[in-house]
Scaffold this motif. Structure first.
Motif, short mmCIF file in Angstrom:
data_model
loop_
_atom_site.label_atom_id
_atom_site.label_comp_id
_atom_site.label_asym_id
_atom_site.label_seq_id
_atom_site.Cartn_x
_atom_site.Cartn_y
_atom_site.Cartn_z
N VAL A 149 0.82 -1.21 0.00
CA VAL A 149 0.00 0.00 0.00
C VAL A 149 0.86 1.26 0.00
O VAL A 149 0.59 2.22 -0.72
N TRP A 150 1.94 1.26 0.79
CA TRP A 150 2.70 2.50 1.02
C TRP A 150 3.30 3.14 -0.22
O TRP A 150 3.08 4.34 -0.45
N PRO A 151 4.04 2.38 -1.06
CA PRO A 151 4.62 3.07 -2.23
C PRO A 151 3.55 3.69 -3.13
O PRO A 151 3.73 4.82 -3.62
N ILE A 152 2.43 3.01 -3.33
CA ILE A 152 1.37 3.55 -4.19
C ILE A 152 0.76 4.78 -3.53
O ILE A 152 0.58 5.82 -4.17
N LEU A 153 0.50 4.66 -2.23
CA LEU A 153 -0.10 5.76 -1.50
C LEU A 153 0.77 7.02 -1.58
O LEU A 153 0.31 8.11 -1.92
N PHE A 154 2.05 6.85 -1.30
CA PHE A 154 2.93 8.01 -1.27
C PHE A 154 3.14 8.61 -2.66
O PHE A 154 3.22 9.82 -2.81
N ASN A 155 3.20 7.73 -3.66
CA ASN A 155 3.35 8.26 -5.02
C ASN A 155 2.12 9.04 -5.44
O ASN A 155 2.22 10.04 -6.15
#
Lengths: 335, 255
Positions: free
Chosen positions: B129-135
């Motif tokens: 979830v995190w890389p997509i969320l932050f991008n």
């Protein structure tokens, strides 16, 4: 960015997103079987209370009768659907059983009795699995050391599979039986697969090695010091199948069916040619090694008198500090 | 063509170094088998039904995890990226949750969702979830205000602006996030299978081969398959990026 191009990617983007969601939903519903989860309902049928059983196991040769029974469909004949789930080690499998993830689990007896003594959960022994045979669990050393007899093992570094395991008990009991002060030996946990290398590289002075690593270690030139399956440990019950008392009480017919199948599978497993072809499949032992390794003695009926030896040894060597009545733990098979 | 050729040459060089190292005797071949042995094992495994089922189980778990992660992270990213107050309110909790290594949550996941495919999917979703969320959040920060203002001046509401301006603008960033998450999810699926055991999956195959009989040739063949799957997934997503988002100018800086 030109407006002409913008409409197209957005549409394809939405299409893509829609496709991904649909595919995900489809995979979620139809993919369960391929994902390796248990299929169908977990309810019972007219033969047993629970037809889908998750049995905790390890990828080692003791489990050959269980795999034989699954492969030949013996469980289906009594209305059971058994899924074998491999865990990292016996205690992990037992923990998953106490937690309710596995219904029945394979483990060595030491974690069973440790959990029982600590009161973690009341446990029952459903079936016996294997007992010690000569040349199957041997303390070995490298030819580079000067260790040749059990007495040489005093204050040496000996590799065991882990603290509080059957290997620790076997090493202590064996040293004690040969009049060696086991408290002076340094027992170091080393995974079985690393033991031949640890011996070879001199990281440990000796190691308690089981099959197929025993054959591998011997191939590397390791030499046996003492066979643990001798003297007071001869024919010692090593491993069995257990479940929580709650599961056994709630599913008497299921447990009886499991026991019946294991009887049949163990009887058949006495014929080595029946299980040898299974070893490369579930334990990933190569065919050449499978043909020469020493197998443990497979049993199915748990016998209280024989099993009582294990908690007695455990108490003697400080694994537990209460007495355990094994007879109360054994689920007696119905005639 | 020359690019492919160069890639192949690099691979060949790598295999040669590996082969030479295995034969050098620094480590016994039993523990570090040469690529010739491993590739032979790999060829045998590709004809093994059980192994293929393991691969399918892992890839399926990966696909489901990534799908769920995208479904959670993209809307959440749009929300957090466009509404400042929510973002400020959630910042500390997100920064607290994000660095927690997913594999450390294995015992918790087993207790909460049970052992089985659910465990690995849950953990892979958590990590992916995190890389997509932050991008996604980053993409909304980077959006050219002139574009939003132009859209507004044409009378577009907040929702329309989100879908016609913000989302397409964010797409290349989101896809980059997905590419990063794809690798993370695969790592999580395979390592959960390895650490928590189970009845199928590539990680479980490696666990069985290592703890059952110490077959390093099988262990490495299984690991190689995981690497190949990861490579193919990345190539496919890169292709998608190039074809689908050809208009984008950010791929050079983001990729």
């Amino acid at each position: 960015m030109s407006p002409v191009h913008r409409a197209l990617p957005r549409r394809s983007l939405l299409k893509l997103a829609g496709g991904a969601v649909t595919a995900g939903a489809l995979l979620g519903t139809s993919g369960c079987g391929l994902l390796g989860g248990s299929q169908g309902d977990s309810g019972g049928n007219d033969l047993v209370e629970k037809q889908n059983l998750r049995v905790g196991a390890l990828p080692i040769n003791d489990l050959a009768p269980l795999h034989l029974a699954v492969k030949n469909g013996y469980f289906q004949e009594v209305g059971l659907n058994v899924e074998i789930v491999n865990a990292n080690d016996g205690s992990a499998a037992l923990a998953s059983t106490i937690g309710g993830d596995y219904d029945i689990t394979y483990s060595s007896y030491v974690p069973f009795f440790t959990a029982q003594a600590s009161g973690t959960a009341p446990l029952r022994i459903v079936a016996d699995c294997a007992s010690a045979t000569p040349n199957s669990t041997v303390i070995m050393t490298s030819p580079k050391t000067s260790i040749r007899k059990p007495q040489d093992l005093t204050d040496k570094k000996i590799a065991i599979s882990g603290p509080g395991t059957i290997t620790e008990l076997l090493v202590k009991a064996t040293l004690d039986a040969h009049g060696v002060d086991f408290s002076k030996a340094e027992l170091t946990p080393v995974p079985f697969m690393n033991m031949p290398a640890a011996l070879d590289q001199g990281r440990v002075d000796a190691a308690i090695v089981t099959e197929p690593f025993l054959t591998m270690a011997a191939r590397n030139g390791a030499i046996p010091v003492v066979d643990t399956a001798t003297g007071p440990l001869e024919d010692l019950p090593l491993t069995g199948y257990g479940a929580t008392a709650k599961f056994v009480d709630e599913h008497p017919k299921t447990v009886a069916a499991f026991q019946k199948v294991m009887d049949r599978a163990v009887a058949e497993a006495q014929d080595r040619s029946k299980i040898e072809p299974l070893l490369p499949e579930f334990a990933k032992i190569d065919k050449e090694t499978a043909a020469i390794i020493t197998l443990l003695k497979f049993n199915s009926h748990a016998d209280a008198t024989r099993l009582q030896r294990v908690p007695r040894l455990m108490k003697q060597f400080g694994f537990i500090n209460t007495d355990i009545n094994v007879e109360e733990m054994i689920v007696t098979p119905k005639a | 063509m020359t690019k492919t050729l160069r890639g192949l040459l690099g691979l060949l060089g790598f295999l040669l170094v590996w082969e030479a190292f295995s034969w050098s005797g620094t480590v016994p071949q039993q523990y570090f088998p040469p690529p010739s042995t491993v590739l032979m094992r790999l060829a045998e495994l590709l004809g093994d039904r059980n192994f293929l089922l393991d691969v399918i189980a892992s890839v399926l778990a990966w696909a489901i995890s990534l799908g769920i992660a995208i479904a959670i992270a993209v809307p959440a990213g749009l929300l957090l990226g466009s509404i400042r107050s929510i973002r400020v309110a959630t910042r500390s909790i997100i920064e607290f949750l994000r660095p927690i290594p997913s594999v450390a949550l294995i015992p918790l996941a087993i207790v909460l969702v049970g052992a089985g495919p659910e465990t690995k999917i849950t953990l892979a979703v958590y990590a992916a979830v995190w890389p997509i969320l932050f991008n996604t959040i980053y993409a909304l920060d980077e959006i050219d205000p002139v574009m939003v203002d132009t859209a507004r001046s044409f009378g577009l509401g907040r929702g329309r602006v989100m879908f016609t301006v913000a989302l397409p603008n964010a797409a290349p960033f989101v896809l980059t996030g997905i590419r990063m998450s794809a690798a993370v999810a695969l790592i999580l699926v395979v390592s959960t299978e390895f650490l928590a055991g189970g009845s199928s999956g590539l990680g479980n195959f490696v666990l069985d081969a290592s703890s059952g009989a110490g077959r390093m040739d099988l262990v490495m063949a299984g690991t190689l398959v995981a690497g190949i799957i990861g490579y193919l997934i990345n190539e496919a997503l890169e292709l998608l990026h190039k074809r689908g988002l050809r208009w984008s100018t950010v791929d050079r800086e983001a990729a």
